[in-house]
Design a protein around this motif. Structure first.
Motif, mmCIF file in Angstrom:
data_model
loop_
_atom_site.group_PDB
_atom_site.id
_atom_site.type_symbol
_atom_site.label_atom_id
_atom_site.label_comp_id
_atom_site.label_asym_id
_atom_site.label_seq_id
_atom_site.Cartn_x
_atom_site.Cartn_y
_atom_site.Cartn_z
ATOM 1 N N TYR A 3 5.221 -8.335 2.619
ATOM 2 C CA TYR A 3 3.823 -8.686 2.846
ATOM 3 C C TYR A 3 2.964 -8.135 1.718
ATOM 4 N N LYS A 4 2.063 -8.972 1.232
ATOM 5 C CA LYS A 4 1.259 -8.597 0.077
ATOM 6 C C LYS A 4 0.454 -7.328 0.318
ATOM 7 N N SER A 5 -0.052 -7.190 1.556
ATOM 8 C CA SER A 5 -0.939 -6.061 1.792
ATOM 9 C C SER A 5 -0.219 -4.716 1.722
ATOM 10 N N GLN A 6 1.117 -4.746 1.773
ATOM 11 C CA GLN A 6 1.857 -3.486 1.654
ATOM 12 C C GLN A 6 1.576 -2.791 0.322
ATOM 13 N N LYS A 7 1.164 -3.601 -0.649
ATOM 14 C CA LYS A 7 0.919 -3.082 -1.991
ATOM 15 C C LYS A 7 -0.060 -1.900 -2.020
ATOM 16 N N VAL A 8 -0.980 -1.863 -1.057
ATOM 17 C CA VAL A 8 -1.958 -0.773 -1.052
ATOM 18 C C VAL A 8 -1.255 0.584 -0.953
ATOM 19 N N ALA A 9 -0.073 0.576 -0.334
ATOM 20 C CA ALA A 9 0.698 1.818 -0.206
ATOM 21 C C ALA A 9 0.954 2.436 -1.573
ATOM 22 N N TYR A 10 1.170 1.584 -2.564
ATOM 23 C CA TYR A 10 1.477 2.077 -3.902
ATOM 24 C C TYR A 10 0.398 3.041 -4.396
ATOM 25 N N TRP A 11 -0.858 2.684 -4.167
ATOM 26 C CA TRP A 11 -1.954 3.515 -4.674
ATOM 27 C C TRP A 11 -2.101 4.804 -3.884
ATOM 28 N N PHE A 12 -1.780 4.745 -2.604
ATOM 29 C CA PHE A 12 -1.759 5.985 -1.824
ATOM 30 C C PHE A 12 -0.673 6.911 -2.365
ATOM 31 N N PHE A 13 0.478 6.336 -2.674
ATOM 32 C CA PHE A 13 1.563 7.162 -3.203
ATOM 33 C C PHE A 13 1.183 7.758 -4.561
ATOM 34 N N GLY A 14 0.467 6.977 -5.357
ATOM 35 C CA GLY A 14 0.023 7.484 -6.654
ATOM 36 C C GLY A 14 -0.915 8.676 -6.494
ATOM 37 N N LEU A 15 -1.885 8.549 -5.586
ATOM 38 C CA LEU A 15 -2.821 9.646 -5.324
ATOM 39 C C LEU A 15 -2.049 10.869 -4.817
ATOM 40 N N CYS A 16 -1.079 10.575 -3.986
ATOM 41 C CA CYS A 16 -0.215 11.602 -3.425
ATOM 42 C C CYS A 16 0.460 12.417 -4.541
ATOM 43 N N MET A 17 1.015 11.753 -5.541
ATOM 44 C CA MET A 17 1.687 12.428 -6.655
ATOM 45 C C MET A 17 0.697 13.303 -7.439
ATOM 46 N N LEU A 18 -0.507 12.764 -7.599
ATOM 47 C CA LEU A 18 -1.525 13.495 -8.350
ATOM 48 C C LEU A 18 -1.911 14.797 -7.636
ATOM 49 N N LEU A 19 -2.159 14.698 -6.340
ATOM 50 C CA LEU A 19 -2.575 15.877 -5.575
ATOM 51 C C LEU A 19 -1.422 16.882 -5.474
ATOM 52 N N PHE A 20 -0.208 16.381 -5.368
ATOM 53 C CA PHE A 20 0.966 17.241 -5.309
ATOM 54 C C PHE A 20 1.069 18.066 -6.601
ATOM 55 N N THR A 21 0.870 17.389 -7.745
ATOM 56 C CA THR A 21 0.921 18.088 -9.031
ATOM 57 C C THR A 21 -0.103 19.220 -9.059
ATOM 58 N N LEU A 61 0.094 15.418 1.773
ATOM 59 C CA LEU A 61 1.022 14.949 2.803
ATOM 60 C C LEU A 61 0.368 13.859 3.660
ATOM 61 N N LEU A 62 -0.892 14.086 4.045
ATOM 62 C CA LEU A 62 -1.569 13.064 4.849
ATOM 63 C C LEU A 62 -1.726 11.769 4.056
ATOM 64 N N THR A 63 -2.015 11.896 2.757
ATOM 65 C CA THR A 63 -2.107 10.709 1.911
ATOM 66 C C THR A 63 -0.771 9.970 1.910
ATOM 67 N N GLY A 64 0.314 10.739 1.827
ATOM 68 C CA GLY A 64 1.645 10.138 1.869
ATOM 69 C C GLY A 64 1.919 9.454 3.199
ATOM 70 N N PHE A 65 1.501 10.114 4.302
ATOM 71 C CA PHE A 65 1.696 9.502 5.628
ATOM 72 C C PHE A 65 0.932 8.188 5.727
ATOM 73 N N MET A 66 -0.291 8.195 5.197
ATOM 74 C CA MET A 66 -1.097 6.970 5.266
ATOM 75 C C MET A 66 -0.442 5.862 4.456
ATOM 76 N N GLY A 67 0.015 6.203 3.243
ATOM 77 C CA GLY A 67 0.732 5.228 2.426
ATOM 78 C C GLY A 67 1.939 4.695 3.181
ATOM 79 N N ALA A 68 2.657 5.612 3.810
ATOM 80 C CA ALA A 68 3.842 5.216 4.573
ATOM 81 C C ALA A 68 3.461 4.228 5.671
ATOM 82 N N ALA A 69 2.361 4.535 6.363
ATOM 83 C CA ALA A 69 1.934 3.651 7.449
ATOM 84 C C ALA A 69 1.543 2.270 6.923
ATOM 85 N N TYR A 70 0.802 2.239 5.796
ATOM 86 C CA TYR A 70 0.421 0.942 5.230
ATOM 87 C C TYR A 70 1.636 0.155 4.761
ATOM 88 N N TYR A 71 2.700 0.869 4.411
ATOM 89 C CA TYR A 71 3.910 0.169 3.994
ATOM 90 C C TYR A 71 4.726 -0.287 5.202
#
Ligand code: HEM
Ligand code: HEM
Ligand SMILES: [Fe+2]
Length: 448
Positions: A3-21, A61-71
């Motif tokens: 589903y196309k809308s799953q793509k939004v997860a990608y940006w949540f995961f990106g933010l997730c990596m940034l905050l983790f760093t 972690l919450l950002t990751g959970f949200m990304g996971a949910a959108y995916y």
């Protein structure tokens, strides 16, 4: 990606990596301060670094959970998200709240409750943000073609996590009441509703990666949810031993928190058993490593190391020492960081049309980070036991003890470097595979 809308997860995961760093950077600032290299003290004193380190952890972690949910939710619900634009609005506002909070920590003395230090105005923004997120997820589920147990457990975890944020916002004059309710957030999150989120993601990943029937996998999920509530709710008592509330909590907290490892054990057995039962034919081996790894490491970090200081007889000595930090690192890592890294490893190639993760770098990322954080856990543990002995048995002065144990932070920093090398490799993979490509068709998902 179906589903196309799953793509939004990608940006949540990106933010997730940034905050983790960023979280890791603040970890190093504290680690160096602990061995006397505290050059940044005037700008970032230890207490600021500590608050930023732990709050960033919770937020990524919450950002990751949200990304996971959108995916996950569109696929489980077999339909697009009800509104993709709003999902992006939610992402951006989340990033804004995050940045304002981090910057704010450096200029204000927000001496709130540990882990929940942000001021009230930002709290309201968080609430609006989370309501928007939940609205999109619940709306999608409402219009779903099907509602799976996996999706419901995941969503239930997210909804309860949001509700439990609220008691942390009430103001109490009494230190005791304040502490009492802070644990409704901090404890009931990580030892209650976040476990449901973890269970939901775990179940989804195992369905996809092992090829075992959904019915079989979801039956386990009921067991996990049951064990979590049975033990975790009254297990809150392990934070009430000596804070000035009724003594009954010594018994209740001791007994029920001692049962908590069972839920984590069930998750570990669940993942390992499904892995062995499965056809193991899925090409994304790295995602499988992170998935099964999360279930095992969380049992050790949360279950075993949690048990190590959960009885009132031991907690009276270990409370608030580096023994707690030992457990905090390995538990958060195993249960929540690893499951987020697992869903990212699984989703990323699908989101970008890649075949799979690069074998060597991906595996090295897994092992370096895991061996590194295990070493850090041991270093915290040794420092913690030494601290307990000198400070609480020999009654040495607090700061003198901190001096004595500073050598263990040299070891900590070495292990943290190995850990960070692994995470850098993970992020390199993320960036490399984050670029869209048509090199492969979507990886065969063995299961719906
Ligand atoms: C994934 C699950 C878990 C995570 C992420 C986690 C994390 C943490 C963290 C960060 C703290 C420090 C909190 C603070 O002082 O503000 C803590 C404290 C504690 N945890 Fe856990 N924990 C988990 C599961 C468990 C389990 C299953 C047990 C018991 C079997 C346990 C026992 C304890 C105890 C007794 C304390 C209080 C330590 C003290 O008195 O200083 N934890 N945990
Ligand atoms: C390079 C990596 C890291 C370093 C050097 C580091 C270092 C530290 C230090 C020095 C503290 C303060 C302990 C004290 O009170 O003296 C701390 C706290 C904490 N860190 Fe890390 N950390 C790192 C990565 C992580 C990661 C990856 C996680 C989670 C997965 C994490 C979770 C926590 C938690 C939960 C606390 C609070 C513990 C408590 O309440 O006792 N840290 N960290
Ligand atoms: Fe707890």
């Amino acid at each position: 990606m179906k589903y196309k809308s799953q793509k939004v997860a990608y940006w949540f995961f990106g933010l997730c990596m940034l905050l983790f760093t960023l979280q890791i950077v603040y970890g190093f600032i504290m680690g160096f301060a602990r061995i006397g290299w505290d050059g940044l003290h005037d700008i970032i004193p230890f207490n600021t670094a500590r608050a930023v380190h732990t709050n960033l952890l919770v937020v990524w972690l919450l950002t990751g959970f949200m990304g996971a949910a959108y995916y996950i939710i569109p696929e489980e619900a077999q339909r697009e998200l009800i509104n993709v634009k709003l999902a992006y609005v939610q992402l951006i506002s989340l990033a804004v709240v995050g940045v304002v909070a981090i910057v704010g920590y450096h200029f204000n003395h927000w001496e709130g409750r540990k882990f929940l230090e942000i001021p009230r105005e930002l709290d309201y923004l968080v609430v609006v943000n989370v309501l928007l997120f939940l609205g999109l997820i619940l709306g999608t589920l409402y219009k779903a073609k099907r509602r799976t147990t996996t999706a419901l457990v995941l969503t239930m975890g997210l909804v309860f996590a949001a509700l439990l944020y609220l008691p942390g916002m009430i103001w109490f004059d009494s230190q005791v009441t304040d502490s009492f309710f802070r644990w409704w957030v901090v404890h009931l999150w990580v030892e209650g509703v976040w476990e449901l989120i973890m269970g939901g993601i775990l179940s989804y990943l195992l369905i996809k990666l092992t090829g075992v029937d959904r019915e079989v996998i979801e039956k386990w999920l009921y067991v996990i949810v049951g064990l979590t509530f049975l033990s975790g709710l009254l297990g809150t008592g392990h934070h009430y031993y000596y804070i000035g509330v009724n003594k009954i909590w010594l018994v209740v907290g001791g007994i029920f928190s001692a049962l908590e490892p069972l839920a984590f054990l069930a998750m570990a057995l669940f993942a390992v058993y499904m892995y062995r039962k499965g056809e193991k034919s899925h090409p994304n081996k790295i995602a499988l490593f992170w998935t099964v790894g999360a279930s095992i490491v969380s049992f050790i970090g949360a279950g075993l190391l949690g048990f190590a200081h959960t009885l009132p007889q031991t907690n009276i000595y270990t409370h608030g020492t580096l023994v707690t930090a030992m457990h905090g690192h390995y538990a958060f890592w195993g249960a929540y960081a690893m499951i987020v890294l697992a869903i990212i490893s699984y989703a990323l190639p699908n989101l970008t049309g890649r075949k799979r993760y690069d074998k060597t770098t991906g595996h090295m990322a897994f092992w370096f980070s895991n061996i590194g954080i295990l070493g850090m856990t041991v270093a915290f543990g040794v420092a913690g036991v030494a601290q307990v002995y000198m400070e609480r048995k020999m009654k040495m002065e607090f700061m003198k003890v901190q001096d004595e144990i500073s050598i263990h932070f040299v070891v900590l920093l070495l292990c943290a470097t190995l850990f960070t090398t692994g995470i850098v490799m993970y992020i390199v993979e993320f960036i490399k595979y984050g670029k869209a490509s048509d090199e492969g068709l979507q990886p065969a998902t063995v299961n719906e």
